[in-house]
Write an enzyme that holds these catalytic residues in place. Structure first.
Site, short mmCIF file in Angstrom:
data_model
loop_
_atom_site.label_atom_id
_atom_site.label_comp_id
_atom_site.label_asym_id
_atom_site.label_seq_id
_atom_site.Cartn_x
_atom_site.Cartn_y
_atom_site.Cartn_z
N GLY B 71 0.62 -1.21 -0.23
CA GLY B 71 -0.08 -0.20 0.03
C GLY B 71 0.47 1.50 0.47
CB SER B 215 -1.08 -3.89 0.58
OG SER B 215 -2.19 -3.70 1.93
CB THR B 253 12.51 -9.56 -11.21
OG1 THR B 253 14.06 -9.12 -11.57
CG2 THR B 253 11.91 -10.53 -11.31
CB CYS B 340 3.13 5.66 24.97
SG CYS B 340 2.68 7.32 26.20
#
Lengths: 229, 406
Positions: B71, B215, B253, B340
């Site tokens: 993504g 994705s 590739t 955090c």
């Protein structure tokens, strides 16, 4: 167990999210875990400590806030009891918990011994902390010093009240010019990088211009006048 | 101990059917698709087959599909590629405040380096973008609009098809581009559909988009695989140069097993979609209802216009990472918008954009459900959560007012 202490500037610069105890496969060391899941001395009955000396640091907006209460024997000036409350992440809770143990074990620290405690001492006892947690979550020593001042104040001994070593720049997080100097030395040479480390100015935004000036000053001091801005 | 994975918005396990489809392409059919021999041809055919599958899912031509590494690459390729390719046509870009960093960061970089002028649209308290805001901000030099289909943190859905229509209308009225190319005029419209893929219909004709990213890692496909749909006539400047694969727009590739897996995952997801969405919505609603029964809580995101698998709730007076770790100890795996827990130590930009305070953002937890989630799991979470909140609140020196959720 071998303590893994994070203090090399190289590790701090990575801003990583892995524990230094790589062999354990957990984010935090076993000691951090123990104190996080089974916190010692946390305050359960505030009313009973109404007359005790209290200190605080941080604000919930910044992500960490701590309050500590101490009971001191006036004759020996030793801390006989310490209670705390913490709003914050795992390492914030664990570091306050272990600080309360350090302050009261073996008959308790004297106030002058307690004043000498530094975040490094707390980290060492915790068996190390993930690098990016170091500067923001170990605030307990500051809260303790603030409680010690309160005790002297309550005892009428104003001459023994000590202002924080260094000059406080961020009033909410009690961040000093010295903290900023350390962050710059650790490789944070921009406001963003310094904030990433110590969150300075997130609660008290009025201090940001001064923080920027200090960063420039320390950057030039340590890395030369034409170091990258 | 039970293990309840509720972080499907972060990553999904690879579907066994997908894994099976990929298997032959690691060792047996391992040639380079660009090679001129029989073995190479077989690999080439596999890539072509996957391209056909995905094209049919998106209702587009095979030549409009580019395979990428995920993504983030798809978003970067679309944004940098279009902005740079059409730099002489205009330099204004519109996006929203709640986009994924894979969109916001490239655009902020382009803005910082002076390549574009960036308009970041605000969102309402549910995380929705006002369609009128999009229209109002379109300018003759607007080259690109990039808005996400579904938000990864709070699950809010943006009305992509409606916005697409408005952009089309605006484009026709102000046509400056090559009318013959099938995409007369600017701006082009890109959507990051990473969270929506496998959940909603990605028919690009119905969505009226010119570029769309998704994705494999969010649709029970392999990680490190992604796709960028790019409408015929829309060009871009490549980010990487080399052997000229993917029409020269994305050299390198081909990741043959990954591409085969991505297509298989899309197929499986589409076949399960309707039933699974209905099943998950019920579980989600029960979870949200149960979490909101805990005092001082707030639902982040829209109550109805949200992903069927997303429950995001803020708990005042506690910090998210501590809650995540307590839940982890109980075998419940979720995530938080707290500073955090993030590498940047900033609280969720998405939750802040909905107008919540820093305090409330620090106390947010995201539970994202998936194929393995059962009603029993939801009840288990609801039996554990109140005690976790209670314990952390007892330790917390903070006692905030509900005005933080006003």
């Amino acid at each position: 167990m071998t303590p893994h202490i994070t203090n090399s500037s190289e590790e701090a610069r990575k801003g990583d999210v892995v524990s230094n105890s790589k062999d354990k496969g957990w984010f935090y060391s076993d000691i951090v875990k123990e104190h996080f899941f089974h916190p010692q001395n946390f305050m359960e009955d505030e009313a009973a400590y109404e007359d005790s000396a209290m200190g605080m640091v941080g604000s919930p907006a910044c992500g960490d806030a701590m309050r500590v209460w101490i009971v001191v024997d006036p004759a020996t000036e030793k801390i006989t009891d310490m209670k705390w409350k913490t709003f914050g992440c795992g390492s914030a809770i664990a570091s306050t918990s272990i600080l309360s143990v350090m302050a009261t074990e073996n008959g308790g620290l004297t106030l002058s011994q307690a004043r000498a405690l530094r975040p490094q001492d707390i980290m060492e006892r915790l068996g190390g902390l993930p690098a990016r947690k170091v500067h923001c979550s170990v605030l307990g020593d500051k809260a303790l010093r603030s409680a010690i001042n309160d005790w002297y104040r309550r005892a009428g001994r104003h001459e023994d009240v000590q202002v924080e070593a260094g000059r406080i720049i961020d009033k909410i997080l009690k961040i000093t010019d010295h903290d900023i100097e350390e962050a710059v030395l650790d490789g944070a040479t921009t406001l963003e990088a310094v904030q990433q480390k110590i969150k300075v100015g997130t609660g008290d935004t009025t201090c940001i211009p001064e923080v920027e000036q200090l960063i420039r000053f320390y950057r030039e001091k340590y890395f030369g006048a034409d170091s990258k801005k | 101990m039970r293990h309840i994975y509720l972080d499907y918005a972060a990553a999904t396990p690879t579907d066994p059917k997908v894994l099976k489809a990929m298997q032959p392409y690691f060792c047996d059919i391992a040639a380079n698709p660009s090679s001129f021999h029989a073995a190479g041809l077989r690999a080439k055919e596999a890539v072509a087959g996957a391209r056909e599958t995905i094209a049919s899912c998106l209702n587009c031509a095979e030549t409009e599909i580019l395979f990428t590494s995920g993504g983030t690459e798809s978003d970067n390729l679309a944004l940098f590629g279009i902005v740079r390719r059409y730099a002489d046509k205009g330099r204004h870009v519109i996006t929203s405040a709640i986009e994924h960093y894979a969109v916001l960061e490239p655009l902020k970089h382009l803005q910082k380096t002076g390549a574009i002028e960036l308009t970041i649209l605000p969102v309402d308290r549910f995380g929705c973008v006002d369609i009128k805001d999009v229209e109002k901000n379109l300018r003759p030099d607007t080259i690109l609009v990039s808005l996400m289909f579904a938000n990864n943190e709070i699950g809010t859905l943006l009305p992509i098809a409606e916005i697409g229509k408005i952009i089309l209308k605006w484009r026709k009225k102000n046509a400056t581009g090559d009318a013959g190319s099938g995409c007369a005029g600017f701006p082009y419209f890109h959507t990051d559909a990473c969270q929506a893929a496998g959940v909603y219909d990605l028919d690009v004709e119905k969505l009226h988009v010119d570029a769309l990213s998704f994705s494999g890692s969010k649709i029970y496909g392999p990680k490190g695989t992604g796709c960028l749909y790019l409408r015929r006539g829309v060009s871009l400047e490549p980010l990487q140069f080399g052997g000229g694969q993917e029409r020269g727009l994305r050299s390198g590739t081909e990741n043959v097993p990954g591409i085969v897996g991505l297509a298989a995952a899309m197929q499986v997801a589409n076949s399960k979609r309707e039933k699974e969405n209905a099943r998950l919505s019920v579980l989600r609603d029960r979870l949200i209802e149960g979490l909101l029964a805990i005092p001082k809580t707030h639902l982040n995101g829209h109550p109805a216009k949200r992903l069927p698998n997303n429950a995001n709730v803020s708990f005042l007076d506690i910090e998210g990472e501590a809650a995540v770790l307590y839940l982890d100890a109980k075998g419940i795996y979720c995530s938080t918008g707290s500073a955090c827990a993030s590498a940047s130590l900033d609280p969720s930009h998405v939750i802040l954009a909905t107008g919540l305070s820093y305090e409330a953002a620090h106390g947010s937890l995201r539970f994202s459900l998936g194929r393995a989630t059962t009603a029993k799991d939801v009840e288990y979470i609801l039996s554990v959560m109140p005690n976790v909140v209670k314990k952390l609140r007892a330790m917390s020196p903070v006692n905030l007012d509900m005005k933080h959720f006003a």
